[in-house]
Every structure is written in C-alpha cells, then in structure tokens.
Design an enzyme around this catalytic site. Structure first.
Site, PDB file in Angstrom:
ATOM      1  N   ILE A  92       0.486  -0.731   0.322  1.00 24.21           N
ATOM      2  CA  ILE A  92      -0.262   0.092   0.022  1.00 24.21           C
ATOM      3  C   ILE A  92       1.186   1.443   0.217  1.00 24.21           C
ATOM      4  O   ILE A  92       2.001   1.798   1.192  1.00 24.21           O
ATOM      5  CB  ILE A  92      -0.516  -0.010   1.171  1.00 24.21           C
ATOM      6  N   HIS A 109      -7.514  -4.107 -10.187  1.00 25.95           N
ATOM      7  CA  HIS A 109      -8.190  -4.850  -8.705  1.00 25.95           C
ATOM      8  C   HIS A 109      -9.271  -5.136  -9.488  1.00 25.95           C
ATOM      9  O   HIS A 109      -9.878  -5.009 -10.364  1.00 25.95           O
ATOM     10  CB  HIS A 109      -8.772  -3.924  -8.009  1.00 25.95           C
TER      11      HIS A 109
END
Ligand code: GAR
Length: 210
Positions: A92, A109
C-alpha cells in the site's frame, strides 16, 4: 509517447498484457522500467524477456515505509517515468507518495469497485451472493483501492464455481481492460475531472463498460 513504469510483486500476467500491448507501434505508451519489491517476482523475468530494464527495491531493506517509498520515487525519476502502472503490486502506497504522483498512478483491482476493496475479493464476492463481479482500472488515491474509475469489466458469478475459477475468468478481462485503460489515458482520450474519469464518447460510446 508516454513513458511508463510498471510495479509488480508477483507473477506479472497483467504486466505481460501491458508489454504485449506496447509492442504495437501505434500504442501511445512504452514501458521504460519494471520495478518489484520482491526479488523473486516472475514479473521481473517477463520484463527481462522483453528487454525492459528492471529494478528491485525490496521493502525489507528499508527501516521505514517512508524510506522505501523515497527509494521508489528516486528510481521512478531516474528512469523518467511519467506514469506508474501498479500490476499486482501488493504494497500500500502512503498518501505522501500518492500525492506526489497525483493523477499519474493507475491500478488494477479484481472486483467491481467500490465493492470488495482489499484482499480475497473472489472469496468475498462468492460468499456475499452478488450476481456480478469483475475488475476495475482506476486512478490511485490515498485511500486503498479508491479513485476515479477508468474502465470496468463485469463477469456473472456462477455460485457453483470456486474462487480460483472465478479469479481465472476475471483475469482474462483484466488483461483486456488494463492495456485499454492505459491507451485511453496515454492518448488523452480519457481525462480526470474531479472524482471521475471522462472518456471521449467517440473513443468509448458505452462509457467504459466492457
Ligand atoms: C491481479 O488479479 C490483480 O488484479 C490483483 O493481483 C493480481 C496480480 O496478478 N491486484 C490486487 O489485488 C491489488 N489490490 P498478476 O501479477 O498476474 O498481474
């Protein structure tokens, strides 16, 4: 021609789709470097086979996330990348980094965002009983798996299939929409307007729904 760096952590099948798209001389982007946080990522091998320079910036070699991202930023500037494609990059990125590269980071995603952010998307889609799931290419914002959506593809869920089977069917669409989203961004046919991406209607009469 837009110079792009691709960040990977693993097998790199989306990277391969981008490499294949860039092989077309009419494609408006080229990959100038593939960077991985994982020295064993198969994506690095794919890049080598395509004669694309690679770098490993292993997060384990840094004391802090900030130091890791500083090294990443330095490498991206050194190769003069103008855009970053996250392709199965499983770290992240902090707000500081994301804001520095604002509007210039794309991510894929494996769900129809904003549903099923985070991990284990296919298991959660099957458990939840949704009839459709899919994949999304979006502009990265500091919140995880959030940001203006460029393209999505929807896949009907078969409640009898396993998460792996569903993942494999969705992956085929990932390999279609990621190069297509990059093409739209690199050619200027898609542009960011606040929280949305607007695609020229001539380029995408159906508004980015595959
Ligand atoms: C892909 O399914 C991608 O959508 C997913 O990881 C896989 C990487 O496969 N990304 C995420 O879950 C990011 N939140 P690949 O290495 O073969 O491209």
């Amino acid at each position: 021609m837009l110079d792009v760096a691709v960040l990977v952590s693993g097998r790199g099948s989306n990277l391969q789709a981008l490499i294949d798209a860039c092989a077309d001389e009419d494609f408006p982007a080229r990959i100038v470097r593939v960077i991985s946080n994982n020295p064993d990522a198969y994506g690095l091998e794919r890049a080598r086979q395509a004669n694309i320079p690679t770098s490993v910036i292993n997060h384990r070699d840094y004391d802090s996330k900030e130091a890791f991202e500083e090294a990443l930023d330095k490498e991206l500037n050194a190769c003069k990348a103008k855009m970053i494609c996250l392709a199965g990059f499983m770290r992240i990125l902090e707000a500081r980094f994301v804001n520095r590269w604002k509007d210039r980071i794309l991510n894929i995603h494996p769900s129809l965002l904003p549903s099923f952010k985070g991990l284990h998307t296919h298991e959660r889609a099957l458990e939840s009983g949704v009839r459709f799931t899919g994949c999304t290419v979006h502009i990265v914002r500091p919140e995880m798996d959030d940001g203006p959506i460029i393209l999505q593809a929807a896949v009907a869920v078969n409640p009898d299939e396993t998460a792996d089977e569903l993942a494999a069917r969705i992956l085929e669409y990932e390999h279609i929409i990621y190069p297509e989203a990059l093409r739209l961004m690199a050619s200027g046919k898609a542009r960011i307007a606040g929280d949305k991406v607007i695609i020229e209607s001539a380029a995408y009469p159906d508004g980015g729904w595959i």
